[in-house]
Design a protein around this motif. Structure first.
Motif, mmCIF file in Angstrom:
data_model
loop_
_atom_site.group_PDB
_atom_site.id
_atom_site.type_symbol
_atom_site.label_atom_id
_atom_site.label_comp_id
_atom_site.label_asym_id
_atom_site.label_seq_id
_atom_site.Cartn_x
_atom_site.Cartn_y
_atom_site.Cartn_z
ATOM 1 N N GLN A 1 47.641 -68.105 -49.846
ATOM 2 C CA GLN A 1 48.863 -68.493 -50.592
ATOM 3 C C GLN A 1 50.010 -67.510 -50.336
ATOM 4 O O GLN A 1 49.805 -66.363 -50.053
ATOM 5 N N TYR B 1 46.829 -72.036 -60.592
ATOM 6 C CA TYR B 1 46.666 -71.716 -59.175
ATOM 7 C C TYR B 1 48.017 -71.843 -58.467
ATOM 8 O O TYR B 1 48.795 -72.762 -58.756
ATOM 9 N N VAL C 1 49.205 -72.798 -55.111
ATOM 10 C CA VAL C 1 48.659 -73.464 -53.927
ATOM 11 C C VAL C 1 49.716 -73.505 -52.824
ATOM 12 O O VAL C 1 50.846 -73.964 -53.049
ATOM 13 N N LEU D 1 43.282 -70.663 -51.132
ATOM 14 C CA LEU D 1 43.951 -69.863 -52.173
ATOM 15 C C LEU D 1 44.248 -68.439 -51.684
ATOM 16 O O LEU D 1 45.195 -67.810 -52.136
ATOM 17 N N LYS D 2 43.408 -67.930 -50.771
ATOM 18 C CA LYS D 2 43.659 -66.598 -50.238
ATOM 19 C C LYS D 2 44.888 -66.566 -49.330
ATOM 20 O O LYS D 2 45.522 -65.527 -49.150
ATOM 21 N N ILE E 1 38.267 -74.072 -50.420
ATOM 22 C CA ILE E 1 39.261 -73.836 -51.478
ATOM 23 C C ILE E 1 39.574 -72.344 -51.587
ATOM 24 O O ILE E 1 40.739 -71.935 -51.735
ATOM 25 N N GLU E 2 38.542 -71.499 -51.504
ATOM 26 C CA GLU E 2 38.748 -70.058 -51.583
ATOM 27 C C GLU E 2 39.626 -69.565 -50.425
ATOM 28 O O GLU E 2 40.509 -68.722 -50.603
ATOM 29 N N ILE F 1 41.128 -79.004 -57.578
ATOM 30 C CA ILE F 1 40.616 -77.729 -57.066
ATOM 31 C C ILE F 1 39.213 -77.464 -57.587
ATOM 32 O O ILE F 1 38.289 -77.131 -56.831
#
Length: 242
Positions: free
Chosen positions: A242, A182, A184, A239-240, A235-236, A223
């Motif tokens: 980033q 990931y 982050v 991550l979007k 969390i979604e 995560i």
């Protein structure tokens, strides 16, 4: 068809004197023993369940060739040998032998004069006159009488042998060996985390073996923990961005 004794093949055979097939596969970097089987089959070796060792495939051919009536093409021999495995997978065997799927393999075996034997869980030489080519599938066909349990046995046996994989799929446990990565957003900061010394030791060993940093291990673990226990949407979103 001669078996090829490469350095790697010799190493596998030697290691099997002290370790199980699964342990040898992992030690040599394979996903599981099935991947190791594919390599050994390409070198014309098959796994003997009684000996718990790989043996040359031509030994099987030699046994069949003692009686001209039992002669079989090498591909037929290889397919039959594949089903002698404890956890034989029809689709895997079909792919290894160059077929699109198990149905095409079944048609090939029927054309060569072999039929599926439910009790032996393998192909056997067809006896008597064959009126019609019969394609055997491990799944239950709609033409099977409801009370004929024999038609269900290959499929049920296959499910039973694959029960560990099925449990893992149903429970969501990941066993494919792939570590998610990931990216982050945010500033990297130092944060002290207190944990069992044994967990810390395992984390360090895992980091070294899988060539992944301990920071990445902790981030992935957190995560997936947050996703699983109530913070999936957060969390979604993170991550979007980033």
């Amino acid at each position: 068809m001669e078996s090829t004794y490469s350095a790697k093949v010799n190493k596998v055979i030697e290691m099997l004197k002290f370790y199980t097939r699964d342990e040898v596969a992992v030690e040599l970097g394979y996903k599981n023993y099935k991947s190791l089987d594919i390599y050994m089959r390409r070198k014309n070796f098959r796994f003997d369940m009684k000996k718990q060792q790989y043996v040359p495939l031509e030994t099987r051919v030699a046994n069949l060739d003692r009686d001209p009536k039992n002669y079989a093409p090498t591909k037929v021999v290889s397919i039959i040998a594949g089903f002698e495995e404890a956890y034989a997978d029809p689709m895997l065997i079909a792919k290894q032998e160059g077929f699109r799927d198990h149905k095409e393999m079944a048609r090939y075996m029927a054309n060569k004069g072999y039929e599926w034997n439910t009790y032996k869980n393998n192909y056997v030489k067809t006896v008597g006159k064959v009126e019609e080519t019969k394609v055997i599938e491990e799944t239950v066909t709609t033409q099977s009488p409801p009370g004929n349990i024999e038609e269900y046995l290959p499929f049920l046996r296959f499910l039973y042998e694959k029960r560990d994989d099925i449990y893992q799929q149903l429970s969501g446990t990941k066993e494919d060996g792939k570590i998610p990565r990931y990216v982050v957003p945010g500033i990297v900061r130092t944060k002290a985390i207190y944990m069992s010394d044994m967990i810390a030791k395992l984390t360090a060993e895992f980091s070294k073996e899988k060539n992944v940093t301990q920071r990445e291990i902790v981030e992935v673990a957190l995560i997936e923990f947050l996703q699983k226990y109530g913070f999936k949407r957060e969390i979604e979103t993170l991550l979007k961005n980033q």
